[in-house]
Design a protein around this motif. Structure first.
Motif, PDB file in Angstrom:
ATOM      1  N   LEU A 125       1.025  -1.385  -0.433  1.00 58.97           N
ATOM      2  CA  LEU A 125       0.431  -0.152   0.060  1.00 58.97           C
ATOM      3  C   LEU A 125       0.606   1.163  -0.052  1.00 58.97           C
ATOM      4  CD1 LEU A 125      -2.412   1.874   0.449  1.00 58.97           C
ATOM      5  CD2 LEU A 125      -2.102   1.026   2.471  1.00 58.97           C
ATOM      6  N   ALA A 126       1.994   1.448   0.789  1.00 62.22           N
ATOM      7  CA  ALA A 126       2.587   2.918   0.906  1.00 62.22           C
ATOM      8  C   ALA A 126       3.678   3.046  -0.105  1.00 62.22           C
ATOM      9  CB  ALA A 126       4.106   2.607   1.869  1.00 62.22           C
ATOM     10  N   ASP A 127       3.796   2.127  -1.028  1.00 64.71           N
ATOM     11  CA  ASP A 127       4.629   2.072  -2.684  1.00 64.71           C
ATOM     12  C   ASP A 127       3.707   2.175  -3.749  1.00 64.71           C
ATOM     13  OD1 ASP A 127       6.809   0.827  -1.720  1.00 64.71           O
ATOM     14  OD2 ASP A 127       6.396  -0.994  -2.094  1.00 64.71           O
ATOM     15  N   MET A 128       2.255   2.225  -3.534  1.00 62.75           N
ATOM     16  CA  MET A 128       1.261   2.178  -4.211  1.00 62.75           C
ATOM     17  C   MET A 128       0.841   3.238  -4.335  1.00 62.75           C
ATOM     18  SD  MET A 128       0.683  -0.405  -6.315  1.00 62.75           S
ATOM     19  CE  MET A 128      -0.577   0.200  -7.344  1.00 62.75           C
ATOM     20  N   LEU A 129       0.369   4.466  -3.377  1.00 61.90           N
ATOM     21  CA  LEU A 129       0.527   5.260  -2.954  1.00 61.90           C
ATOM     22  C   LEU A 129       1.256   6.478  -2.690  1.00 61.90           C
ATOM     23  CD1 LEU A 129      -1.204   4.893   0.975  1.00 61.90           C
ATOM     24  CD2 LEU A 129      -2.539   5.969  -1.161  1.00 61.90           C
ATOM     25  N   ARG A 130       2.587   6.172  -2.653  1.00 63.90           N
ATOM     26  CA  ARG A 130       3.887   6.348  -2.862  1.00 63.90           C
ATOM     27  C   ARG A 130       3.779   7.485  -4.197  1.00 63.90           C
ATOM     28  NH1 ARG A 130       9.179   3.312  -3.108  1.00 63.90           N
ATOM     29  NH2 ARG A 130       7.644   2.665  -4.672  1.00 63.90           N
ATOM     30  N   ASP A 131       3.701   5.697  -5.488  1.00 67.40           N
ATOM     31  CA  ASP A 131       4.195   6.017  -7.254  1.00 67.40           C
ATOM     32  C   ASP A 131       3.241   6.324  -7.474  1.00 67.40           C
ATOM     33  OD1 ASP A 131       6.008   4.542  -6.627  1.00 67.40           O
ATOM     34  OD2 ASP A 131       4.579   2.574  -6.897  1.00 67.40           O
ATOM     35  N   ARG A 132       1.192   6.739  -6.517  1.00 64.12           N
ATOM     36  CA  ARG A 132       0.706   7.579  -7.175  1.00 64.12           C
ATOM     37  C   ARG A 132       0.684   8.831  -7.106  1.00 64.12           C
ATOM     38  NH1 ARG A 132      -1.357   7.157 -11.550  1.00 64.12           N
ATOM     39  NH2 ARG A 132      -2.694   8.960 -12.024  1.00 64.12           N
ATOM     40  N   LEU A 133       1.680   9.520  -5.646  1.00 63.66           N
ATOM     41  CA  LEU A 133       1.172  10.340  -5.762  1.00 63.66           C
ATOM     42  C   LEU A 133       2.549  11.323  -6.371  1.00 63.66           C
ATOM     43  CD1 LEU A 133       1.687  12.921  -3.990  1.00 63.66           C
ATOM     44  CD2 LEU A 133       3.762  11.943  -2.330  1.00 63.66           C
ATOM     45  N   VAL A 134       3.729  10.652  -7.076  1.00 66.52           N
ATOM     46  CA  VAL A 134       4.156  11.202  -8.025  1.00 66.52           C
ATOM     47  C   VAL A 134       3.759  11.164  -9.292  1.00 66.52           C
ATOM     48  CG1 VAL A 134       6.771  10.594  -8.665  1.00 66.52           C
ATOM     49  CG2 VAL A 134       6.617  10.174  -6.812  1.00 66.52           C
ATOM     50  N   CYS A 135       3.186  10.438  -9.862  1.00 69.88           N
ATOM     51  CA  CYS A 135       2.722  10.252 -10.913  1.00 69.88           C
ATOM     52  C   CYS A 135       1.208  11.268 -11.169  1.00 69.88           C
ATOM     53  CB  CYS A 135       2.387   8.964 -11.376  1.00 69.88           C
ATOM     54  SG  CYS A 135       3.509   8.114 -11.587  1.00 69.88           S
ATOM     55  N   GLY A 136       0.746  11.513  -9.894  1.00 70.68           N
ATOM     56  CA  GLY A 136      -0.607  12.371 -10.562  1.00 70.68           C
ATOM     57  C   GLY A 136      -0.745  13.912 -10.123  1.00 70.68           C
ATOM     58  N   VAL A 137       0.603  14.103  -9.115  1.00 69.13           N
ATOM     59  CA  VAL A 137       0.073  15.811  -8.419  1.00 69.13           C
ATOM     60  C   VAL A 137       0.640  16.368  -9.325  1.00 69.13           C
ATOM     61  CG1 VAL A 137       2.908  15.892  -8.530  1.00 69.13           C
ATOM     62  CG2 VAL A 137       1.738  17.296  -6.968  1.00 69.13           C
ATOM     63  N   SER A 138       0.229  17.558  -9.804  1.00 65.58           N
ATOM     64  CA  SER A 138      -0.373  18.205 -10.819  1.00 65.58           C
ATOM     65  C   SER A 138       0.660  19.491 -10.898  1.00 65.58           C
ATOM     66  CB  SER A 138      -1.612  19.375 -10.880  1.00 65.58           C
ATOM     67  OG  SER A 138      -1.666  19.546  -9.584  1.00 65.58           O
ATOM     68  N   ASP A 139       1.438  19.851 -10.194  1.00 66.18           N
ATOM     69  CA  ASP A 139       2.463  20.888 -10.006  1.00 66.18           C
ATOM     70  C   ASP A 139       4.037  20.195 -10.170  1.00 66.18           C
ATOM     71  OD1 ASP A 139       4.510  22.515  -9.613  1.00 66.18           O
ATOM     72  OD2 ASP A 139       3.613  23.323  -7.879  1.00 66.18           O
ATOM     73  N   GLY A 140       4.189  20.284 -11.230  1.00 72.23           N
ATOM     74  CA  GLY A 140       5.577  19.850 -12.250  1.00 72.23           C
ATOM     75  C   GLY A 140       6.551  20.436 -11.698  1.00 72.23           C
ATOM     76  N   ARG A 141       7.070  21.538 -10.902  1.00 72.02           N
ATOM     77  CA  ARG A 141       8.078  21.317  -9.706  1.00 72.02           C
ATOM     78  C   ARG A 141       7.776  20.422  -8.471  1.00 72.02           C
ATOM     79  NH1 ARG A 141       7.249  27.694  -8.540  1.00 72.02           N
ATOM     80  NH2 ARG A 141       5.005  26.290  -8.126  1.00 72.02           N
ATOM     81  N   ILE A 142       6.752  20.168  -8.041  1.00 77.13           N
ATOM     82  CA  ILE A 142       6.677  19.205  -7.458  1.00 77.13           C
ATOM     83  C   ILE A 142       7.392  17.840  -7.747  1.00 77.13           C
ATOM     84  CG2 ILE A 142       5.486  18.244  -4.957  1.00 77.13           C
ATOM     85  CD1 ILE A 142       3.761  20.543  -5.376  1.00 77.13           C
ATOM     86  N   GLN A 143       7.131  17.609  -9.127  1.00 80.14           N
ATOM     87  CA  GLN A 143       7.220  15.665  -9.787  1.00 80.14           C
ATOM     88  C   GLN A 143       8.872  15.662 -10.083  1.00 80.14           C
ATOM     89  OE1 GLN A 143       5.665  15.486 -13.424  1.00 80.14           O
ATOM     90  NE2 GLN A 143       4.337  13.511 -11.927  1.00 80.14           N
ATOM     91  N   ARG A 144       9.275  17.113 -10.142  1.00 78.71           N
ATOM     92  CA  ARG A 144      10.166  17.274 -10.969  1.00 78.71           C
ATOM     93  C   ARG A 144      11.540  17.029  -9.392  1.00 78.71           C
ATOM     94  NH1 ARG A 144       9.034  20.922 -14.418  1.00 78.71           N
ATOM     95  NH2 ARG A 144       9.230  22.093 -13.311  1.00 78.71           N
TER      96      ARG A 144
END
Length: 275
Positions: A125-144
């Motif tokens: 669950l923790a890994d899935m939440l982490r991956d979805r957070l990285v891929c789904g966040v809208s701010d490109g600066r946060i994602q990078r």
């Protein structure tokens, strides 16, 4: 008589899930020291409302609610009102969820956790939440920034995302101009239209359009005609008055000086007299 702590209203399926309602009943029982299962069942059947009690009776028929166990009543209503959704569908919704406009990182993660309830991720669950957070966040600066971390855990990803989001909001608030500055900028942007010269009215010699002059209904005392006043009458103009009126009606008048060079008068021609 002991004081009752809190209150639980009737169950409304259009506003909350059945298991959430059962949890509220459980907390009510804990707050009031109710530990006996039969008393818990009595509280649930007393506060659930008319429609829900009628549903419970129908689900337990031909038996009766007083003969059923508390857990059996909760399970039957849950299977009827909120049946377990498909794991495949819930995982599809989880993996398709991205941060919406105006939604904070905390709100985004709360929705992901709600979707993960029926996804059966287990220890991943923790890994899935982490991956979805990285891929789904809208701010490109946060994602990078998250992608730069080599060993990124869910807790670290959430902490970095929240910190960067808060910093961006604080910087925007600091750089936002104050009310006085905004007002000053608005005044600077407003263009002041140049005032146009007023037209001189030929009906009364005032400065306004002739078609809106009150004198167009007046009778002249000099020429007895309707449409102008005596001071603007053209019937008795002096020499050069017409030229002066035209110059006065012009918005801008220019004066040109004509310089003439004095010339020497020519001598008189001789007279030829023949005798």
């Amino acid at each position: 008589m002991s004081t009752v702590v809190g209150a639980v209203g009737p169950f409304e399926g259009n506003q909350e899930e059945w298991m959430h309602y059962v949890e509220r009943v459980k907390f009510f029982c804990v707050a009031n020291g109710i530990t006996d299962t039969e008393r818990k069942k009595a509280v649930l059947l007393s506060v659930c409302g008319v429609q829900t009690y009628k549903l419970i009776r129908n689900l337990l028929a031909p038996g009766k609610p007083e003969d059923a166990e508390y857990d059996d009543i909760v399970a039957k209503v849950k299977d009827h009102v909120n049946p377990k959704p498909s794991t495949v569908v819930q995982r599809f919704r989880f993996n398709s969820r991205s941060q919406k406009p105006g939604e904070s990182v905390v709100q985004f993660m709360a929705e992901l956790r709600r979707f993960s309830t029926d996804c059966d991720f287990g220890d991943t669950l923790a890994d899935m939440l982490r991956d979805r957070l990285v891929c789904g966040v809208s701010d490109g600066r946060i994602q990078r920034r998250l992608l730069q971390e080599k060993e990124l855990t869910f807790d670290k990803a959430l902490s970095l995302a929240r910190a960067m989001e808060t910093a961006a909001l604080n910087a925007e608030e600091i750089q936002r101009p104050t009310g006085d500055s905004v007002e000053g900028e608005v005044h600077k942007m407003q263009e002041t239209k140049p005032s146009l010269p007023k037209m001189k009215c030929f009906r009364c010699l005032g400065f306004h359009p002739p078609n809106s002059c009150y004198a167009q209904r007046m009778q002249c005392h000099k020429c007895k005609k309707v449409g102008h006043l005596a001071r603007a009458c053209r019937g008795q103009r002096q020499p050069g008055q017409a030229r002066n009126e035209i110059a006065a009606q012009s918005p801008v008048t220019k004066t040109h000086r004509v310089e003439t060079t004095p010339t020497t008068p020519l001598p008189p021609k001789p007279l030829n007299i023949y005798f």
